[in-house]
Design an enzyme around this catalytic site. Sequence first.
Site, mmCIF file in Angstrom:
data_model
loop_
_atom_site.group_PDB
_atom_site.id
_atom_site.type_symbol
_atom_site.label_atom_id
_atom_site.label_comp_id
_atom_site.label_asym_id
_atom_site.label_seq_id
_atom_site.Cartn_x
_atom_site.Cartn_y
_atom_site.Cartn_z
ATOM 1 N N PRO A 208 44.957 36.016 37.242
ATOM 2 C CA PRO A 208 44.754 34.693 36.891
ATOM 3 C C PRO A 208 45.322 34.023 35.850
ATOM 4 C CG PRO A 208 42.631 36.075 37.539
ATOM 5 C CD PRO A 208 43.687 36.990 37.406
ATOM 6 N N CYS A 209 45.567 32.801 36.172
ATOM 7 C CA CYS A 209 46.413 32.057 34.887
ATOM 8 C C CYS A 209 45.674 31.987 33.455
ATOM 9 C CB CYS A 209 46.667 30.589 35.279
ATOM 10 S SG CYS A 209 45.196 29.528 35.550
ATOM 11 N N GLN A 210 44.258 32.112 33.269
ATOM 12 C CA GLN A 210 43.691 32.091 32.243
ATOM 13 C C GLN A 210 43.982 33.493 31.361
ATOM 14 O OE1 GLN A 210 42.191 31.802 35.112
ATOM 15 N NE2 GLN A 210 40.298 30.722 35.142
ATOM 16 N N SER A 211 44.429 34.460 32.124
ATOM 17 C CA SER A 211 44.740 35.807 31.218
ATOM 18 C C SER A 211 46.205 35.724 30.710
ATOM 19 C CB SER A 211 45.037 37.059 32.442
ATOM 20 O OG SER A 211 46.078 36.635 33.046
#
EC number: 2.1.1.37
Length: 740
Positions: A208-211
């Site tokens: 996920p892009c939040q990572s």
Amino acid sequence: MVSVKFYLDKADKFNYCPIHLVIRQKDIKIKVSTGEKVLKENWDGNNQEVSTSDYNSVAINKFLIFLKQEVEKCIETTPHSNLTDKHIKDLITRLIESRKENNDVKIVCEDSVKYNKMKKITFIDLFAGAGGFSEGFLQAETKDKYFDFRLANDINDNCELTHLARYNYQLGMDAEFLRQDITEPDFIDNLMAKIKDQTIDVVCGGPPCQSFSLAGKRKKFDKKDDLFAHYLNVIKILRPKYFVMENVKGILTKEKGKIKEMILNEIRSILDLKEFPQLIHFVANLKKQHPEYSFILDCYINRLNFEKAVDKELDTLKEAYINSIENKFKNLAPKIANYKTSKTDINFGTIRHGFNLLKRSKELEYIRKKVIQEKNINDLDNDYFASNFDDFLVSIESDSIIEKIHNSFKNLEPGLDYKNEIDDIILALEIFNYSFDECIQDLSKIIRDEKLKVELESILSHIRLYNIDQPFVAMASDYGVPQNRERVLFIGCRKDQKMIHTVPATVKPEDRVTVFEALYDLNFVGNDDEKFNYEEVNINEQYGDKSNFVKSLIKKRGINGTFTKDGLTYAEWSKRGRLSERFKSAKNPFYVRNFDELDNPLAHIVAPLQNHKTSKQNDDVLKRLSIILNAGNYEDAKKELLKNGISTDKRSYSVLKIDGQSPTVLTMPDDYIHFNSPRALTVREMARLQSFDDSFVFQGKRSTGGNKRKFEVPQYTLVGNAVPPLMARAVALEILNNIK
């Protein structure tokens, strides 16, 4: 008045009585066998069900209720002139035969002679979700190669349920599923135990892009932090020939492009350990030419050695690294301050304690993970708690610890005589936190001899295990998907493999699959309705004057969306399925609510069409959707909605356009309005827009709400978060065409 009941026929030689369904309506009487049998003493005629004394009572009763509901629905919705014995018997027979086929036949995915002669290319799917990557890879074949699915991983139980139902039960494969957080300490051990001694050729997945964040620069700490680093750790251990990492387009510009460069640097920092000693030997030789850098070059050697270690060995190397710097500081301390100052001054305390913290980075990482979990469990965001939690998380980052040590040295104001020694300590601490590429960049600055620079470049060309070009933006509609979904793809290519720079489009922009092609044949559901069988759609009746135009949108295509006279329409491909003959023995589509039902084949709801259910909308909602549909878009409808007293705070509705592609399919069904009916889309319709075959059934809960969205992954979320299978298929084919 229609009467739908069950009765027992004569017992067979084992005393089991077949259960028959009988329908009575005026002069109509229809009898059909359900295919189920029961002992007479286990039948409750009054309640029309099998009593609990029968082992399979729950599953059989569930099926009988399902049959009765479908018959009643059919009678209620079918015009009387079409309601013949044959029509009803065909309906019941289809449902019964589908169930019978799944229960009576042991499905085994046996490779034909053709496949025995082909090469298996093994792959695993991380962050798998519903299985969009997996589905696309299994669709891809060349003349001599096909993909062998070994394992999928995700953290949610409904992802696992959907995976097991599709790949293990329905397709008869032996692919494993690892339901575990990739950040957990024993993840790699469990992954390797499931893979056993198999070589994995390809790894795919989308952290996920939040990572993706730069260390020490985080504004918001999310439970998805650092997933990318753990994804790459799997790559380092498995060392596949190719790996594919998918993400949102915004990753390219996140933090002004620094995140993209960080990702590329980390990928290029994965080393071929067989070539690694060359680099260490090279740096050791530099010490002879640059004795003035002896301590720093030793630090580079120690830091580079991190690259070949994992787990406990890595922890030991890191502790030894900090110990060497700490010893240098202990020798320096008496020179810059007296004993009392060194024991009481806050700056000395910060430096000493900072070393202790850096040596315990593993323990701090565990604390960090637990705090992030608590922050997310308690929904700490946009409140007075969040910033305090984030400040603490920043404070235990190694970057922050090193920065505090650096500032403390400045505050001590040591004399110029000790400046070089202190600068060495500070640089050594920074090297501790460097990536491999940062180490190489700094080492290059030390080298003055051109021959040595050429030698270093030669070593690096051999030592980097993966080559990677710039990431590229893939548009789903370029690959036969009726959706304008943009995704960024990073494709890492092991140095012994051919580089893949992009995945060529299979469909020209003017030939893209339209929303109408994808969905027109499913528009036979009403409000609060569910269908388990396909029904004929009368285009002339539904579209009137527009009939000829909408019919012209239906094209014959190949699997990948290209126009071809002997092809099928997109809807036909969806019904037929895009998997090859390797899966010709697959079971019929079925649905289960949970793992208990999955383990009991008699509890499976088997029907040709699944996931085609609409929500129950009240009159105001129906009127609101009608107004927006007639206006063509939400913005133009707002005045009319206000005038009718049915305006809403909802930010957006997207009315699907019949002759274009849908916007990006997300996880909320009521974000979209069907192009010809005032309603949201069903799970099946959203799956069509994502290019999932109709035989791919999304299991478990249909939807969820509120805080449950943090933990549950219902059908709509599975669909919305998936990689479109046809886009994954194009990626897979590109790999098959290049892999050695």
